[in-house]
Structure formats: C-alpha cells, structure tokens
Design a protein around this motif. Structure first.
Motif: not given
Length: 281
Positions: A13-16, A18-23
């Motif tokens: 979850w920590a890795l994903v 930033p990508a989820l927040g950007w999307t």
C-alpha cells in the motif's frame, strides 16, 4: 499479528499510494468536474442534458465526429500496413548486433517536438515545398498540387509518427516469438505464406492490436496535427472542443463533447479487448 507481518502488508500500500494519489488528483477529480460541468447550462446554470442533445441535433457536430473516426481509421490501417513489414525486417533480417542501432534510428521522429514535426510537414507539402517542386520539376504536373491544408496532409503527419509507435509494439512481439513455432509449421508441410498467416500473424496479433489501439487513442484526441496540417478545412472533434472554449467560452458544451469522445475511445477499447480475448482462447 507480529510487527513484521503488519509491515509486510503495509509495504504494498505504501508503494502504490503515490500512484493512486496522482491518479485521483490529476484524472479522477478533473474527470468528475468535467462530467458535472457537462450537465450544467452555459449561462443559466442548473442541471440540463442540452449539451449532449446539441451534439446529436447539430449536423456539424456530428460530422466532426465522423471526420475524426474516418481520419483515425485511415491512419490506423495505413500505419499497421507500413509498420508490420518494417518491424519484421528489423526483427528477422537485421543482424541482432545492429538491431538496437536500427531501432534508435527508427524512433528518431520521437526525438523532435510534435509541433516542429507538424510544421516541417507543412513546409514539405506547401505550394513551394519539396514535394510540389519535385512533381513540377519532373514534369509530372504542370501546376503545384494543393497538398497542405488537406486531409491528406493530416493523415501524412499522423502516419509519420504512428508508424514508429506501431513498429515498436510489433517488433517486441516478433522478438518474443520462438523460432520453434515456424520450424514446427515447416515440419508439418506449411510453406512461408501459410506459416505467416496461420502461425506468425495470430501470435503477433496482440502487438498489432496494442499498437493500433494506442494509435486510435492518440490520433482521435490530437489537436495539433489537424490544426496545423489540416488548416481548418475539415473540422475534427478536438478542434470542435477547442472552438467551444476559445471562441464561445462554453465550458459545459466542451465538457460534454469531451465526454462523448471518451465514450467512443472506451467503446473502441472494449471492442479490442473482447476481440483479443476471443483470439487468445
């Protein structure tokens, strides 16, 4: 539950995140705002479906969609027909030690600005451009042809770019294809043509479809190339959207047209995905 187990579960979850927040920040929220805007009236405000009904009621709007689909289909078909032989030559005929250099030379158009490429084609296809000078100088035509500011110019600019994109996707697929498939087909009596049609082509179809879909998405939503090379002689959907914003300031109608264009792209994706699933089964 131990601390190590909690840490292992939290790491993905920590890795994903930033990508989820950007999307969420740069796609989901703007899309929601655009969808809400498409359902509001331009001046009066309030809920309305008139922005969508205008698209179907106005013949010029509908024709812009037809023009976009026609140009995109032509570009996609021509790009596939040109890219497949090119990718096959790179994968099968060029020695492996030279393939990286050949690929680097093939993708040189990606190294220049999109706007610069479009204006370069405008100069090449102009009344006094290279093409017309060659045609009139050789005596093929007595007068310069109208090549710039036409659909032909738009298609040419698109194909020049997307052939390279398709070449990369098809080349990658061809390189993953094991030579044992062709050897097995030859052992069973298949000639080169039958081997290509029944073995190589079906197995490289995913690469073709991925490249074709990327070409479809990028082409149908492109504004720069039709604006520069088409010369406003033929209205496409991206130009229609920009007209609503630049000339009328009608953001709700522009949003509705953008949603309709996204719906067309989604339908194209579902059609490609379904077809690929059938072929792989």
């Amino acid at each position: 539950m131990s601390a190590a187990t909690k840490s292992e579960r939290a790491l993905p979850w920590a890795l994903v995140t930033p990508a989820l927040g950007w999307t969420l920040l740069f796609f989901v929220l703007p899309f929601v705002a655009m969808a809400v805007s498409s359902l509001t009236a331009h001046e009066a405000g309030g809920f309305t479906l008139s922005n969508y009904s205008q698209f179907f009621a106005n013949p010029s709007y509908w024709q812009a969609m037809v023009n976009s689909l026609q140009v995109t289909a032509i570009v996609t078909v021509i790009s596939v027909l040109l890219a497949y032989p090119f990718a096959w030559i790179l994968a099968e005929q060029v020695p492996e030690r030279w393939q990286r250099l050949a690929l680097m030379l093939a993708v040189l158009p990606f190294w220049t600005s999109y706007v610069v490429r479009s204006y370069s084609w405008l100069l090449v296809l102009a009344q006094n451009g290279v093409v017309n000078r060659a045609l009139t100088g050789s005596g093929v035509f007595g007068e310069p042809l109208q090549l710039a500011n036409t659909r032909l110019a738009t298609v040419t600019g698109f194909v020049h770019f997307f052939v390279m994109l398709l070449t990369l996707t098809i080349f990658a697929n061809l390189k993953q294809l094991s030579p044992s498939y062709r050897k097995a087909a030859a052992d069973l009596g298949a000639g080169p043509v039958r081997t290509f049609l029944h073995v190589v082509l079906p197995l490289t179809l995913p690469g073709i479809m991925v490249g074709a879909f990327l070409t479809f998405v990028l082409c149908i939503g492109d504004y720069i190339t039709p604006q520069i090379l088409g010369g406003n002689n033929e209205l496409l959907m991206p130009q229609l959207v920009m007209m609503q914003i630049g000339r009328r300031g009608d953001f709700p109608l522009a949003s509705a047209l953008s949603i309709i264009l996204m719906a067309v792209v989604t339908i194209a994706y579902l059609a490609c995905a379904r077809w690929l699933k059938i072929e792989r089964a």
